[in-house]
Design a protein around this motif. Structure first.
Motif, PDB file in Angstrom:
ATOM      1  N   ALA A 139      34.956  43.477  44.048  1.00 27.19           N
ATOM      2  CA  ALA A 139      36.278  43.125  44.051  1.00 27.19           C
ATOM      3  C   ALA A 139      36.423  42.068  44.948  1.00 27.19           C
ATOM      4  O   ALA A 139      37.644  41.537  44.078  1.00 27.19           O
ATOM      5  CB  ALA A 139      36.977  44.834  45.197  1.00 27.19           C
ATOM      6  N   TYR A 140      35.337  41.801  45.784  1.00 25.94           N
ATOM      7  CA  TYR A 140      35.786  40.004  46.207  1.00 25.94           C
ATOM      8  C   TYR A 140      35.690  39.021  45.134  1.00 25.94           C
ATOM      9  O   TYR A 140      36.553  38.452  44.925  1.00 25.94           O
ATOM     10  CB  TYR A 140      34.916  40.040  47.519  1.00 25.94           C
ATOM     11  CG  TYR A 140      34.761  38.561  47.862  1.00 25.94           C
ATOM     12  CD1 TYR A 140      35.977  38.387  48.648  1.00 25.94           C
ATOM     13  CD2 TYR A 140      34.449  37.476  47.901  1.00 25.94           C
ATOM     14  CE1 TYR A 140      35.994  36.607  49.506  1.00 25.94           C
ATOM     15  CE2 TYR A 140      33.392  36.458  48.119  1.00 25.94           C
ATOM     16  CZ  TYR A 140      35.132  36.035  49.312  1.00 25.94           C
ATOM     17  OH  TYR A 140      35.500  34.500  49.425  1.00 25.94           O
ATOM     18  N   ARG A 171      31.773  30.186  39.788  1.00 25.98           N
ATOM     19  CA  ARG A 171      30.619  31.116  40.144  1.00 25.98           C
ATOM     20  C   ARG A 171      30.557  32.396  40.158  1.00 25.98           C
ATOM     21  O   ARG A 171      29.750  33.694  40.409  1.00 25.98           O
ATOM     22  CB  ARG A 171      30.169  30.543  41.290  1.00 25.98           C
ATOM     23  CG  ARG A 171      29.670  29.147  41.537  1.00 25.98           C
ATOM     24  CD  ARG A 171      29.440  28.944  43.156  1.00 25.98           C
ATOM     25  NE  ARG A 171      29.271  26.580  42.896  1.00 25.98           N
ATOM     26  CZ  ARG A 171      30.473  26.953  44.050  1.00 25.98           C
ATOM     27  NH1 ARG A 171      30.372  27.128  45.349  1.00 25.98           N
ATOM     28  NH2 ARG A 171      30.138  24.983  43.871  1.00 25.98           N
ATOM     29  N   ALA A 172      32.013  33.172  40.697  1.00 20.19           N
ATOM     30  CA  ALA A 172      32.226  34.295  40.289  1.00 20.19           C
ATOM     31  C   ALA A 172      32.519  34.987  38.916  1.00 20.19           C
ATOM     32  O   ALA A 172      31.431  36.257  38.935  1.00 20.19           O
ATOM     33  CB  ALA A 172      33.812  34.273  41.493  1.00 20.19           C
ATOM     34  N   ARG A 173      32.822  33.772  38.267  1.00 16.21           N
ATOM     35  CA  ARG A 173      32.698  34.852  36.738  1.00 16.21           C
ATOM     36  C   ARG A 173      31.067  34.732  36.654  1.00 16.21           C
ATOM     37  O   ARG A 173      31.020  36.101  35.769  1.00 16.21           O
ATOM     38  CB  ARG A 173      32.976  33.670  35.951  1.00 16.21           C
ATOM     39  CG  ARG A 173      34.600  33.768  36.032  1.00 16.21           C
ATOM     40  CD  ARG A 173      34.979  33.051  34.827  1.00 16.21           C
ATOM     41  NE  ARG A 173      36.672  32.612  34.761  1.00 16.21           N
ATOM     42  CZ  ARG A 173      36.799  31.283  35.410  1.00 16.21           C
ATOM     43  NH1 ARG A 173      36.323  30.390  35.972  1.00 16.21           N
ATOM     44  NH2 ARG A 173      38.530  31.652  35.938  1.00 16.21           N
ATOM     45  N   VAL A 174      30.149  33.645  36.753  1.00 14.75           N
ATOM     46  CA  VAL A 174      28.813  34.281  36.294  1.00 14.75           C
ATOM     47  C   VAL A 174      27.916  35.294  37.420  1.00 14.75           C
ATOM     48  O   VAL A 174      27.216  36.205  36.510  1.00 14.75           O
ATOM     49  CB  VAL A 174      27.762  33.132  37.140  1.00 14.75           C
ATOM     50  CG1 VAL A 174      26.563  33.363  36.752  1.00 14.75           C
ATOM     51  CG2 VAL A 174      28.450  32.031  36.035  1.00 14.75           C
ATOM     52  N   LEU A 175      28.649  35.565  38.050  1.00 18.55           N
ATOM     53  CA  LEU A 175      27.513  37.020  39.808  1.00 18.55           C
ATOM     54  C   LEU A 175      28.502  38.110  38.907  1.00 18.55           C
ATOM     55  O   LEU A 175      27.837  39.123  38.570  1.00 18.55           O
ATOM     56  CB  LEU A 175      28.393  36.787  40.437  1.00 18.55           C
ATOM     57  CG  LEU A 175      27.174  35.452  41.250  1.00 18.55           C
ATOM     58  CD1 LEU A 175      27.992  35.215  42.761  1.00 18.55           C
ATOM     59  CD2 LEU A 175      25.676  35.792  40.956  1.00 18.55           C
ATOM     60  N   LEU A 176      29.751  38.229  38.235  1.00 25.05           N
ATOM     61  CA  LEU A 176      30.804  39.488  37.329  1.00 25.05           C
ATOM     62  C   LEU A 176      29.900  39.508  36.011  1.00 25.05           C
ATOM     63  O   LEU A 176      29.361  40.668  35.850  1.00 25.05           O
ATOM     64  CB  LEU A 176      31.992  39.095  37.276  1.00 25.05           C
ATOM     65  CG  LEU A 176      32.774  39.296  38.943  1.00 25.05           C
ATOM     66  CD1 LEU A 176      34.210  38.966  38.632  1.00 25.05           C
ATOM     67  CD2 LEU A 176      32.761  40.755  38.548  1.00 25.05           C
ATOM     68  N   ALA A 177      29.796  38.170  35.586  1.00 24.08           N
ATOM     69  CA  ALA A 177      28.868  38.748  34.070  1.00 24.08           C
ATOM     70  C   ALA A 177      27.386  38.869  34.026  1.00 24.08           C
ATOM     71  O   ALA A 177      26.971  39.960  33.493  1.00 24.08           O
ATOM     72  CB  ALA A 177      29.413  37.229  33.701  1.00 24.08           C
ATOM     73  N   GLU A 188      40.794  36.435  39.858  1.00 31.85           N
ATOM     74  CA  GLU A 188      42.349  35.979  39.291  1.00 31.85           C
ATOM     75  C   GLU A 188      43.570  35.687  39.625  1.00 31.85           C
ATOM     76  O   GLU A 188      44.202  35.082  40.187  1.00 31.85           O
ATOM     77  CB  GLU A 188      42.583  37.778  39.432  1.00 31.85           C
ATOM     78  CG  GLU A 188      41.438  38.928  38.855  1.00 31.85           C
ATOM     79  CD  GLU A 188      41.492  39.605  38.661  1.00 31.85           C
ATOM     80  OE1 GLU A 188      42.427  40.194  39.785  1.00 31.85           O
ATOM     81  OE2 GLU A 188      41.370  40.837  37.819  1.00 31.85           O
ATOM     82  N   ASP A 189      43.012  35.153  41.186  1.00 34.54           N
ATOM     83  CA  ASP A 189      43.382  34.102  42.318  1.00 34.54           C
ATOM     84  C   ASP A 189      43.552  32.552  41.549  1.00 34.54           C
ATOM     85  O   ASP A 189      42.966  31.772  41.758  1.00 34.54           O
ATOM     86  CB  ASP A 189      42.866  34.429  43.537  1.00 34.54           C
ATOM     87  CG  ASP A 189      44.328  33.828  44.598  1.00 34.54           C
ATOM     88  OD1 ASP A 189      45.574  32.791  44.269  1.00 34.54           O
ATOM     89  OD2 ASP A 189      43.980  33.367  46.432  1.00 34.54           O
ATOM     90  N   GLY A 190      45.283  31.853  41.011  1.00 39.21           N
ATOM     91  CA  GLY A 190      45.445  31.188  40.475  1.00 39.21           C
ATOM     92  C   GLY A 190      44.884  29.680  41.905  1.00 39.21           C
ATOM     93  O   GLY A 190      44.816  28.455  41.060  1.00 39.21           O
ATOM     94  N   ARG A 191      44.770  30.455  42.733  1.00 36.24           N
ATOM     95  CA  ARG A 191      44.969  29.236  44.399  1.00 36.24           C
ATOM     96  C   ARG A 191      43.139  28.761  43.934  1.00 36.24           C
ATOM     97  O   ARG A 191      43.108  27.896  45.472  1.00 36.24           O
ATOM     98  CB  ARG A 191      45.361  29.289  45.514  1.00 36.24           C
ATOM     99  CG  ARG A 191      46.465  29.456  45.297  1.00 36.24           C
ATOM    100  CD  ARG A 191      47.285  30.302  45.994  1.00 36.24           C
ATOM    101  NE  ARG A 191      46.981  31.544  46.379  1.00 36.24           N
ATOM    102  CZ  ARG A 191      47.174  32.404  47.494  1.00 36.24           C
ATOM    103  NH1 ARG A 191      47.811  32.137  48.450  1.00 36.24           N
ATOM    104  NH2 ARG A 191      46.570  33.831  47.459  1.00 36.24           N
ATOM    105  N   THR A 192      42.002  29.518  43.746  1.00 41.87           N
ATOM    106  CA  THR A 192      40.270  29.343  44.033  1.00 41.87           C
ATOM    107  C   THR A 192      39.924  27.892  43.156  1.00 41.87           C
ATOM    108  O   THR A 192      40.435  28.017  42.644  1.00 41.87           O
ATOM    109  CB  THR A 192      40.138  30.360  43.156  1.00 41.87           C
ATOM    110  OG1 THR A 192      40.462  32.092  44.189  1.00 41.87           O
ATOM    111  CG2 THR A 192      38.877  30.703  43.882  1.00 41.87           C
ATOM    112  N   GLU A 193      39.122  27.614  43.589  1.00 39.17           N
ATOM    113  CA  GLU A 193      38.898  26.365  43.322  1.00 39.17           C
ATOM    114  C   GLU A 193      38.252  26.624  41.987  1.00 39.17           C
ATOM    115  O   GLU A 193      37.461  27.522  41.879  1.00 39.17           O
ATOM    116  CB  GLU A 193      38.463  26.018  43.938  1.00 39.17           C
ATOM    117  CG  GLU A 193      38.734  24.872  45.407  1.00 39.17           C
ATOM    118  CD  GLU A 193      38.245  23.668  46.029  1.00 39.17           C
ATOM    119  OE1 GLU A 193      36.891  23.711  46.010  1.00 39.17           O
ATOM    120  OE2 GLU A 193      38.105  24.335  47.281  1.00 39.17           O
TER     121      GLU A 193
END
Length: 89
Positions: A2-3, A20-26, A9-14
């Motif tokens: 969820a993190y 990196r989060a997309r990679v780990l989710l995938a 989804e947060d538009g303020r995230t670098e």
């Protein structure tokens, strides 16, 4: 996970953190093909594997930038031109 979704989804995230989060989710999907993911995100396959190994070793905090050693960079103020205008082309 969820993190990681929140980071994506947060538009303020670098963007480098979100990537990196997309990679780990995938990579949570067993049907993910690393070479296809690398092409889609414009990364090297070794970058993805290295991120996965770091995730296994250190957990979810690998998506954030690690602290760097040394003195932080400082930007000097712009110099004044002869006409007195600053930063005008």
């Amino acid at each position: 996970m969820a993190y990681l979704k929140t980071l994506v989804e947060d538009g303020r995230t670098e963007q480098r953190v979100a990537r990196r989060a997309r990679v780990l989710l995938a990579m949570t999907d067993p049907d993910t093909v690393v070479s296809e993911l690398a092409d889609r995100l414009e990364l090297e396959r070794t970058t993805i594997w290295n991120l996965c190994r770091r995730y296994e070793a250190y957990g979810v905090d690998v998506v954030l930038d690690a602290p760097r050693s040394g003195h932080p960079r400082e930007l000097s103020p712009p110099t004044k031109s002869r006409g007195g205008a600053v930063g005008v082309l």
